[in-house]
Motif scaffolding. Structure first.
Motif, PDB file in Angstrom:
ATOM      1  N   GLU A  12      13.364  26.780 -19.379  1.00  0.00           N
ATOM      2  CA  GLU A  12      14.737  26.304 -19.156  1.00  0.00           C
ATOM      3  C   GLU A  12      15.269  28.261 -18.807  1.00  0.00           C
ATOM      4  OE1 GLU A  12      15.009  24.294 -16.800  1.00  0.00           O
ATOM      5  OE2 GLU A  12      14.098  22.745 -16.968  1.00  0.00           O
ATOM      6  N   THR A  13      15.423  27.886 -19.865  1.00  0.00           N
ATOM      7  CA  THR A  13      15.950  29.542 -20.757  1.00  0.00           C
ATOM      8  C   THR A  13      14.925  30.603 -22.060  1.00  0.00           C
ATOM      9  OG1 THR A  13      17.019  28.944 -22.935  1.00  0.00           O
ATOM     10  CG2 THR A  13      18.295  28.707 -20.321  1.00  0.00           C
ATOM     11  N   ALA A  16      14.916  27.547 -24.915  1.00  0.00           N
ATOM     12  CA  ALA A  16      15.558  26.235 -23.928  1.00  0.00           C
ATOM     13  C   ALA A  16      14.148  25.824 -23.379  1.00  0.00           C
ATOM     14  CB  ALA A  16      16.596  25.386 -23.508  1.00  0.00           C
ATOM     15  N   SER A  18      11.764  22.676 -20.827  1.00  0.00           N
ATOM     16  CA  SER A  18      11.988  20.841 -20.267  1.00  0.00           C
ATOM     17  C   SER A  18      11.065  20.373 -20.316  1.00  0.00           C
ATOM     18  CB  SER A  18      12.727  20.225 -19.060  1.00  0.00           C
ATOM     19  OG  SER A  18      14.517  21.091 -19.256  1.00  0.00           O
ATOM     20  N   THR A  59      15.307  17.774 -22.515  1.00  0.00           N
ATOM     21  CA  THR A  59      15.367  19.936 -22.443  1.00  0.00           C
ATOM     22  C   THR A  59      15.974  19.902 -23.719  1.00  0.00           C
ATOM     23  OG1 THR A  59      15.862  19.264 -20.418  1.00  0.00           O
ATOM     24  CG2 THR A  59      16.520  21.145 -21.878  1.00  0.00           C
ATOM     25  N   LYS A  61      16.346  22.402 -26.919  1.00  0.00           N
ATOM     26  CA  LYS A  61      16.608  23.823 -27.571  1.00  0.00           C
ATOM     27  C   LYS A  61      16.193  24.174 -28.734  1.00  0.00           C
ATOM     28  CE  LYS A  61      20.641  27.174 -26.976  1.00  0.00           C
ATOM     29  NZ  LYS A  61      22.108  26.804 -26.816  1.00  0.00           N
ATOM     30  N   SER A 107      23.838  22.820 -25.100  1.00  0.00           N
ATOM     31  CA  SER A 107      22.490  21.868 -24.719  1.00  0.00           C
ATOM     32  C   SER A 107      23.052  20.935 -23.972  1.00  0.00           C
ATOM     33  CB  SER A 107      21.193  22.088 -26.011  1.00  0.00           C
ATOM     34  OG  SER A 107      22.115  21.817 -26.661  1.00  0.00           O
ATOM     35  N   THR A 110      23.098  19.173 -21.072  1.00  0.00           N
ATOM     36  CA  THR A 110      21.622  17.912 -20.928  1.00  0.00           C
ATOM     37  C   THR A 110      21.830  16.656 -20.019  1.00  0.00           C
ATOM     38  OG1 THR A 110      20.427  19.293 -22.486  1.00  0.00           O
ATOM     39  CG2 THR A 110      19.102  16.970 -21.854  1.00  0.00           C
ATOM     40  N   ASN A 133      29.193  28.690 -22.686  1.00  0.00           N
ATOM     41  CA  ASN A 133      27.902  28.442 -23.623  1.00  0.00           C
ATOM     42  C   ASN A 133      28.441  30.742 -24.307  1.00  0.00           C
ATOM     43  OD1 ASN A 133      25.279  27.751 -22.654  1.00  0.00           O
ATOM     44  ND2 ASN A 133      26.151  27.107 -21.202  1.00  0.00           N
ATOM     45  N   SER A 138      21.911  31.880 -21.686  1.00  0.00           N
ATOM     46  CA  SER A 138      21.971  30.722 -22.322  1.00  0.00           C
ATOM     47  C   SER A 138      22.620  29.833 -21.333  1.00  0.00           C
ATOM     48  CB  SER A 138      23.127  30.475 -23.300  1.00  0.00           C
ATOM     49  OG  SER A 138      23.333  31.450 -24.538  1.00  0.00           O
ATOM     50  N   ILE A 140      21.794  26.880 -19.568  1.00  0.00           N
ATOM     51  CA  ILE A 140      20.697  25.735 -18.916  1.00  0.00           C
ATOM     52  C   ILE A 140      21.119  25.319 -17.610  1.00  0.00           C
ATOM     53  CG2 ILE A 140      19.141  24.368 -19.829  1.00  0.00           C
ATOM     54  CD1 ILE A 140      20.102  24.149 -22.144  1.00  0.00           C
TER      55      ILE A 140
END
Length: 306
Positions: A12-13, A16, A18, A59, A61, A107, A110, A133, A138, A140
Motif C-alpha cells: 500500500e505504501t 504498509a 495489506s 492492513t 503498517k 493507519s 483501515t 498523515n 504515508s 494509505i
C-alpha cells in the motif's frame, strides 16, 4: 484459531501492506482480526467491506520495534498460511443510512475504509472524512478513497501537526453527525478535543487490546521516585504491569503504545516493544522505551524515571 491462506499481499505504501485472505466469514465493516505469527499476535483492522470485497483484507503498517508488523511485512507472501481469530470489535455504524463524520490518523484509516466502502455500497448516508498523515508518502488507500468520496487530507509536512483549534474549524459544519475516530493516541486526543470544540456530541473511538508476545524471564531494576527496586519480570509480561504490580506508581495513560505517557529511559538490557506509534529514532537513541509495550529480551533490564 482458524488458519487461512494469504491470497495476495498488496504493497500500500513503503511502510504498509495489506493481506488479502482466501477465507469466507461474516463480519461488520470496521471490525478487526487477531493475527498469530511465530513472533507473537497482533490485532489488525479489516480494510475490506463484506458488501463489496470478495475476500476479507487486513492492513498492516510497520512499527518501530514492532515484532509482528515487521515480520509480516518482511516475510508473508501469497500462498502462506497464518492463524487468525475474530472478527471482533464494535467500531461499526449502527446504520449505513446515517450521515457520519470520519477522522483518521495514519493507519487508523483501515477500519474507516471498510465503513466508507459499506456505506457507499449499501447505505444512503453522507460521509465527511478528515485524514491526517506525516506526508504524502504515508497516505494509505489514497486512490481508492479519492474514487469513493471527497477527502480532506491533513499533511504534517505541509500544515504542521494538527491542533484541536485547527481541526475544530473543519469539523463544525458536521456537528450534528456521529463521529468515528481512529489513529495514534496523540491524534485521537487532539481529535476528541476538536470534536468537543466543534459541538459534536456522538463520538466513537476505535481501541483494541493486543495479545502478549513471548519474551524472557528477567529481573527489572527500576528507579522511580528516588528509589531503586529489583523486580521479577515474567516472560511476556509488560514492564508497566510489573511496576504497577509491585505497588509503585509509574506514569501511563493509553496502554496501547500510542501516547508516550509511560516512556521510561532504559540504561541496560534488551526489550521488545509490542507496539509503538509515538517514539521516534532520536528517542530510541536516548534510550527511551514504552513501559506499557516492553517485554524483556535479556535476563536483566535497567530503567529509570526522572
Amino acid at each position: 484459531m482458524p488458519a487461512w491462506e494469504i491470497a495476495e499481499v498488496i504493497a500500500e505504501t513503503p511502510q504498509a501492506c495489506s493481506l488479502v485472505l482466501n477465507a469466507g466469514f461474516d463480519y461488520q465493516p470496521g471490525q478487526y482480526l487477531t493475527v498469530r505469527t511465530p513472533v507473537g499476535a497482533r490485532c489488525y483492522s479489516l480494510a475490506s467491506s463484506p458488501f463489496t470485497d470478495a475476500r476479507p483484507k487486513v492492513t498492516v503498517k510497520r512499527v518501530r520495534d514492532g515484532a509482528v508488523s515487521n515480520w509480516i511485512c518482511d516475510n508473508v507472501r501469497a500462498g502462506d498460511v497464518l492463524e487468525f481469530a475474530g472478527p471482533a470489535g464494535t467500531f461499526t455504524p449502527g446504520s449505513l443510512d446515517d450521515d457520519l463524520l470520519l477522522l483518521a490518523g495514519g493507519s487508523g484509516i483501515t477500519p474507516i475504509m471498510g465503513i466508507v466502502k459499506a456505506v457507499r455500497a449499501r447505505g444512503r448516508g453522507d460521509l465527511a472524512l478528515i485524514y491526517a498523515n506525516r506526508d504524502a508518502e504515508s497516505v494509505i488507500f489514497q486512490r481508492e478513497l479519492d474514487e469513493l468520496l471527497p477527502v480532506t487530507y491533513w499533511l504534517d509536512s505541509e500544515r504542521g501537526v494538527p491542533t484541536a483549534d485547527a481541526l475544530a474549524g473543519l469539523l463544525s459544519p458536521y456537528a450534528g453527525r456521529e463521529a468515528f475516530v481512529c489513529g495514534p493516541e496523540a491524534f485521537v486526543a487532539v481529535a476528541e478535543k476538536a470534536l468537543q470544540l466543534a459541538g459534536v456530541a456522538g463520538v466513537r473511538v476505535e481501541r483494541f487490546e493486543t495479545e502478549p508476545v513471548g519474551g524472557t524471564d528477567a529481573v527489572a531494576t527500576v528507579t522511580i521516585d528516588g528509589q531503586t527496586h529489583e523486580l521479577p519480570w515474567a516472560a511476556g509480561k509488560r514492564l508497566l504491569d510489573v511496576i504497577i504490580d509491585a505497588g509503585l506508581n509509574p506514569p501511563y495513560s493509553c496502554r496501547q503504545g500510542q501516547c508516550g505517557a509511560c516512556a521510561v529511559r532504559k540504561t541496560d538490557g534488551e526489550v521488545e516493544l509490542v507496539n509503538n506509534e509515538i517514539l521516534e529514532e532520536e528517542d530510541f537513541a536516548e534510550g527511551y522505551i514504552l513501559a506499557c509495550q516492553a517485554v524483556a529480551r535479556s535476563e536483566h533490564v535497567t530503567v529509570t524515571y526522572y
